[in-house]
Write a protein that holds these residues in place. Structure first.
Motif, PDB file in Angstrom:
ATOM      1  N   SER A  82       0.840  -1.209   0.000  1.00 24.03           N
ATOM      2  CA  SER A  82       0.000   0.000   0.000  1.00 24.03           C
ATOM      3  C   SER A  82       0.871   1.254   0.000  1.00 24.03           C
ATOM      4  N   CYS A  83       1.951   1.211   0.761  1.00 26.29           N
ATOM      5  CA  CYS A  83       2.867   2.361   0.802  1.00 26.29           C
ATOM      6  C   CYS A  83       3.459   2.608  -0.578  1.00 26.29           C
ATOM      7  N   PHE A  84       3.856   1.532  -1.231  1.00 30.07           N
ATOM      8  CA  PHE A  84       4.449   1.641  -2.573  1.00 30.07           C
ATOM      9  C   PHE A  84       3.438   2.221  -3.555  1.00 30.07           C
ATOM     10  N   LEU A  85       2.197   1.709  -3.520  1.00 27.81           N
ATOM     11  CA  LEU A  85       1.183   2.181  -4.458  1.00 27.81           C
ATOM     12  C   LEU A  85       0.848   3.647  -4.210  1.00 27.81           C
ATOM     13  N   ALA A  99       6.039  11.620  -9.104  1.00 29.96           N
ATOM     14  CA  ALA A  99       6.289  11.425 -10.541  1.00 29.96           C
ATOM     15  C   ALA A  99       7.654  10.759 -10.686  1.00 29.96           C
ATOM     16  N   LEU A 100       7.735   9.485 -10.327  1.00 26.11           N
ATOM     17  CA  LEU A 100       9.005   8.761 -10.382  1.00 26.11           C
ATOM     18  C   LEU A 100       9.255   8.224 -11.784  1.00 26.11           C
ATOM     19  N   VAL A 106       7.279   5.347 -13.545  1.00 31.20           N
ATOM     20  CA  VAL A 106       7.004   4.159 -12.721  1.00 31.20           C
ATOM     21  C   VAL A 106       5.503   3.913 -12.618  1.00 31.20           C
ATOM     22  N   SER A 107       4.716   4.976 -12.580  1.00 33.75           N
ATOM     23  CA  SER A 107       3.252   4.797 -12.477  1.00 33.75           C
ATOM     24  C   SER A 107       2.706   4.066 -13.702  1.00 33.75           C
ATOM     25  N   THR A 108       3.256   4.361 -14.868  1.00 35.13           N
ATOM     26  CA  THR A 108       2.822   3.670 -16.089  1.00 35.13           C
ATOM     27  C   THR A 108       3.190   2.195 -16.010  1.00 35.13           C
ATOM     28  N   TRP A 109       4.394   1.912 -15.528  1.00 39.21           N
ATOM     29  CA  TRP A 109       4.850   0.521 -15.398  1.00 39.21           C
ATOM     30  C   TRP A 109       3.988  -0.246 -14.392  1.00 39.21           C
ATOM     31  N   THR A 154       2.146  -8.936 -12.493  1.00 35.88           N
ATOM     32  CA  THR A 154       3.598  -9.198 -12.582  1.00 35.88           C
ATOM     33  C   THR A 154       4.406  -8.085 -11.922  1.00 35.88           C
ATOM     34  N   LEU A 155       3.856  -7.504 -10.857  1.00 39.46           N
ATOM     35  CA  LEU A 155       4.593  -6.453 -10.148  1.00 39.46           C
ATOM     36  C   LEU A 155       5.817  -7.019  -9.452  1.00 39.46           C
ATOM     37  N   VAL A 156       5.719  -8.224  -8.978  1.00 41.02           N
ATOM     38  CA  VAL A 156       6.824  -8.859  -8.251  1.00 41.02           C
ATOM     39  C   VAL A 156       7.432  -9.937  -9.138  1.00 41.02           C
ATOM     40  N   ASP A 157       8.764  -9.932  -9.203  1.00 39.22           N
ATOM     41  CA  ASP A 157       9.473 -10.984  -9.938  1.00 39.22           C
ATOM     42  C   ASP A 157       9.425 -12.242  -9.070  1.00 39.22           C
ATOM     43  N   GLN A 158       8.611 -13.192  -9.473  1.00 40.95           N
ATOM     44  CA  GLN A 158       8.335 -14.367  -8.648  1.00 40.95           C
ATOM     45  C   GLN A 158       9.590 -15.204  -8.413  1.00 40.95           C
TER      46      GLN A 158
END
Length: 195
Positions: free
Chosen positions: A1-4, A11-12, A21-24, A33-37
């Motif tokens: 939640s902090c990250f989001l 505007a990173l 980063v917001s677009t990604w 796929t936010l986390v590299d499993q």
């Protein structure tokens, strides 16, 4: 939640590809796929305790966290002075070596200049000797020739200069006219002879 939340409010941009980063996040959250499993699985295997505490919401303020943090290193007493003295001795040695090199080079230059000066003096002395020998030879030859000839010279008496006082009128008077058939240069020559 902090990250989001930070992605929404800031505007990173990625430092590598300059993508926002917001677009990604929006793109990868749809694909889940936010986390590299694969990387996350490796982290869980190597650090299981820390991962469980983090997931349960406990703050990791243990000794493990303290070990991960690097504490600032302070020099032991005398280390800076020793480094300073080492640098000063190195600098002194370099200056001494440079001074020795300069003195050696100047000594070589002085020796070279002295040798050149000595050579020039020798050359001048040799030329002087040759000139003296040549002068003696010429003197002997002239003396031998004069002895063979009998001088026939009588002393010449100095004559008094005679002052010629003349009639100035002869220079001022007009010359008698010559016949016109004679050329002009002859007239002048004749008139000069007349005078």
């Amino acid at each position: 939640s902090c990250f989001l939340e930070s992605v929404d409010k800031a505007a990173l941009c990625c430092p590598m590809c300059r993508k926002r980063v917001s677009t990604w996040v929006r793109h990868n959250s749809k694909k889940n796929t936010l986390v590299d499993q694969e990387l996350w699985d490796r982290i869980q295997t190597f650090f299981p305790l820390q991962c469980q505490r983090r997931l349960s919401g406990q703050d990791v303020e243990d000794d493990d966290h303290a070990v991960l943090m690097a504490s600032p290193r302070v020099c032991p007493p005398g280390e800076l002075r020793q480094e300073y003295e080492d640098q000063m001795t190195k600098l002194t040695e370099e200056r001494r070596a440079q001074d020795e090199e300069e003195s050696r080079a100047s000594e070589e230059l002085i020796q070279k200049l002295l040798a050149e000066e000595q050579q020039q003096l020798e050359e001048e002395r040799r030329r002087k000797e040759e000139d003296e020998q040549l002068a003696k030879l010429l003197s002997n030859q002239l003396n031998s020739q004069e002895n063979l000839r009998v001088p026939d010279i009588t002393p010449v008496k100095k004559k008094k200069k005679e002052v010629i006082v003349g009639n100035i009128d002869r220079f001022l008077c007009p010359h008698p006219a010559l016949p016109s058939s004679t050329p002009n240069f002859i007239t002048n020559k004749v008139s000069l002879n007349i005078n």
